[in-house]
Design a protein around this motif. Sequence first.
Motif, PDB file in Angstrom:
ATOM      1  N   VAL A   1      44.664  45.891  43.680  1.00  0.00           N
ATOM      2  CA  VAL A   1      43.305  45.351  43.569  1.00  0.00           C
ATOM      3  C   VAL A   1      42.290  46.446  43.926  1.00  0.00           C
ATOM      4  O   VAL A   1      42.557  47.331  44.704  1.00  0.00           O
ATOM      5  CB  VAL A   1      43.110  44.136  44.483  1.00  0.00           C
ATOM      6  CG1 VAL A   1      44.021  43.008  44.046  1.00  0.00           C
ATOM      7  CG2 VAL A   1      43.288  44.470  45.936  1.00  0.00           C
ATOM      8  N   ASN A   2      41.148  46.357  43.305  1.00  0.00           N
ATOM      9  CA  ASN A   2      40.034  47.270  43.541  1.00  0.00           C
ATOM     10  C   ASN A   2      40.315  48.703  43.121  1.00  0.00           C
ATOM     11  O   ASN A   2      39.649  49.623  43.558  1.00  0.00           O
ATOM     12  CB  ASN A   2      39.553  47.233  44.993  1.00  0.00           C
ATOM     13  CG  ASN A   2      38.761  45.976  45.275  1.00  0.00           C
ATOM     14  OD1 ASN A   2      38.435  45.229  44.362  1.00  0.00           O
ATOM     15  ND2 ASN A   2      38.458  45.738  46.522  1.00  0.00           N
ATOM     16  N   THR A   3      41.321  48.908  42.303  1.00  0.00           N
ATOM     17  CA  THR A   3      41.482  50.191  41.626  1.00  0.00           C
ATOM     18  C   THR A   3      41.143  49.978  40.154  1.00  0.00           C
ATOM     19  O   THR A   3      40.894  48.857  39.723  1.00  0.00           O
ATOM     20  CB  THR A   3      42.911  50.742  41.780  1.00  0.00           C
ATOM     21  OG1 THR A   3      43.842  49.777  41.295  1.00  0.00           O
ATOM     22  CG2 THR A   3      43.211  51.048  43.238  1.00  0.00           C
ATOM     23  N   GLU A   4      41.152  51.033  39.409  1.00  0.00           N
ATOM     24  CA  GLU A   4      40.725  50.953  38.019  1.00  0.00           C
ATOM     25  C   GLU A   4      41.491  49.893  37.255  1.00  0.00           C
ATOM     26  O   GLU A   4      42.717  49.849  37.285  1.00  0.00           O
ATOM     27  CB  GLU A   4      40.926  52.304  37.348  1.00  0.00           C
ATOM     28  CG  GLU A   4      40.575  52.331  35.876  1.00  0.00           C
ATOM     29  CD  GLU A   4      40.813  53.690  35.267  1.00  0.00           C
ATOM     30  OE1 GLU A   4      41.042  54.643  36.021  1.00  0.00           O
ATOM     31  OE2 GLU A   4      40.771  53.793  34.026  1.00  0.00           O
ATOM     32  N   ALA A   5      40.748  49.033  36.573  1.00  0.00           N
ATOM     33  CA  ALA A   5      41.358  47.984  35.763  1.00  0.00           C
ATOM     34  C   ALA A   5      41.356  48.408  34.309  1.00  0.00           C
ATOM     35  O   ALA A   5      40.379  48.962  33.802  1.00  0.00           O
ATOM     36  CB  ALA A   5      40.590  46.667  35.924  1.00  0.00           C
TER      37      ALA A   5
ATOM     38  N   TYR B   1      44.135  40.231  35.891  1.00  0.00           N
ATOM     39  CA  TYR B   1      42.883  39.485  35.888  1.00  0.00           C
ATOM     40  C   TYR B   1      42.656  38.827  34.521  1.00  0.00           C
ATOM     41  O   TYR B   1      42.978  39.413  33.500  1.00  0.00           O
ATOM     42  CB  TYR B   1      41.686  40.413  36.144  1.00  0.00           C
ATOM     43  CG  TYR B   1      41.888  41.440  37.214  1.00  0.00           C
ATOM     44  CD1 TYR B   1      42.467  42.669  36.918  1.00  0.00           C
ATOM     45  CD2 TYR B   1      41.488  41.203  38.516  1.00  0.00           C
ATOM     46  CE1 TYR B   1      42.648  43.630  37.891  1.00  0.00           C
ATOM     47  CE2 TYR B   1      41.663  42.168  39.505  1.00  0.00           C
ATOM     48  CZ  TYR B   1      42.243  43.373  39.175  1.00  0.00           C
ATOM     49  OH  TYR B   1      42.422  44.319  40.154  1.00  0.00           O
TER      50      TYR B   1
END
Lengths: 113, 115
Positions: free
Chosen positions: A98-102, A33
């Motif tokens: 996606v949608n896990t800890e960044a 991202y």
Amino acid sequence: GAGVSQTPSNKVTEKGKYVELRCDPISGHTALYWYRQSLGQGPEFLIYFQGTGAADDSGLPNDRFFAVRPEGSVSTLKIQRTERGDSAVYLCASSRTVNTEAFFGQGTRLTVV
Amino acid sequence: AQSVTQPDIHITVSEGASLELRCNYSYGATPYLFWYVQSPGQGLQLLLKYFSGDTLVQGIKGFEAEFKRSQSSFNLRKPSVHWSDAAEYFCAVVGGNTNAGKSTFGDGTTLTVKP
């Protein structure tokens, strides 16, 4: 390295010039991202990649901004014809999916003079 | 569209006092919610996250947050603040299928800790 690495940490450029900002994600993370953080504000989404493809680039402010991730790892954010309003901290993050800890890098502070 | 509001721009607490930072979100379905901390010159560090299940989540550094669907809130708490907690705190929401991978952040709350 263990974390997300962004280079350079600081970049000063003249108005109208072209700049490239680099992001090395955590090894094995498929999602990457880019965000932009202006002074006094929270990070603002620019674009995200799932693998090599840009899954969502709706946050890019205009066509002067472009990002690539040709081999599904390192990504480069490219800004053409820079303007003073582009001055900000550009943050990169990666996550396993996606949608896990960044996990965020420390950012590149871009100053356009 | 999803959005996040952090009503308090700046909060000052005394060391050892309790802390609560407010976060309200707007999103149609069950969101994924996060709290991050950012110290000067540092990147964003995840404190805790809520995906599903127990609405009270524990994080690092003694922080916790409670998801309250009825109030669309995800407030961050700490029972006893340390001087090293002085930083900027961001709440973020990630949508489900329609906005996967696209976090929306609040504008942050700056925490000052008085000795």
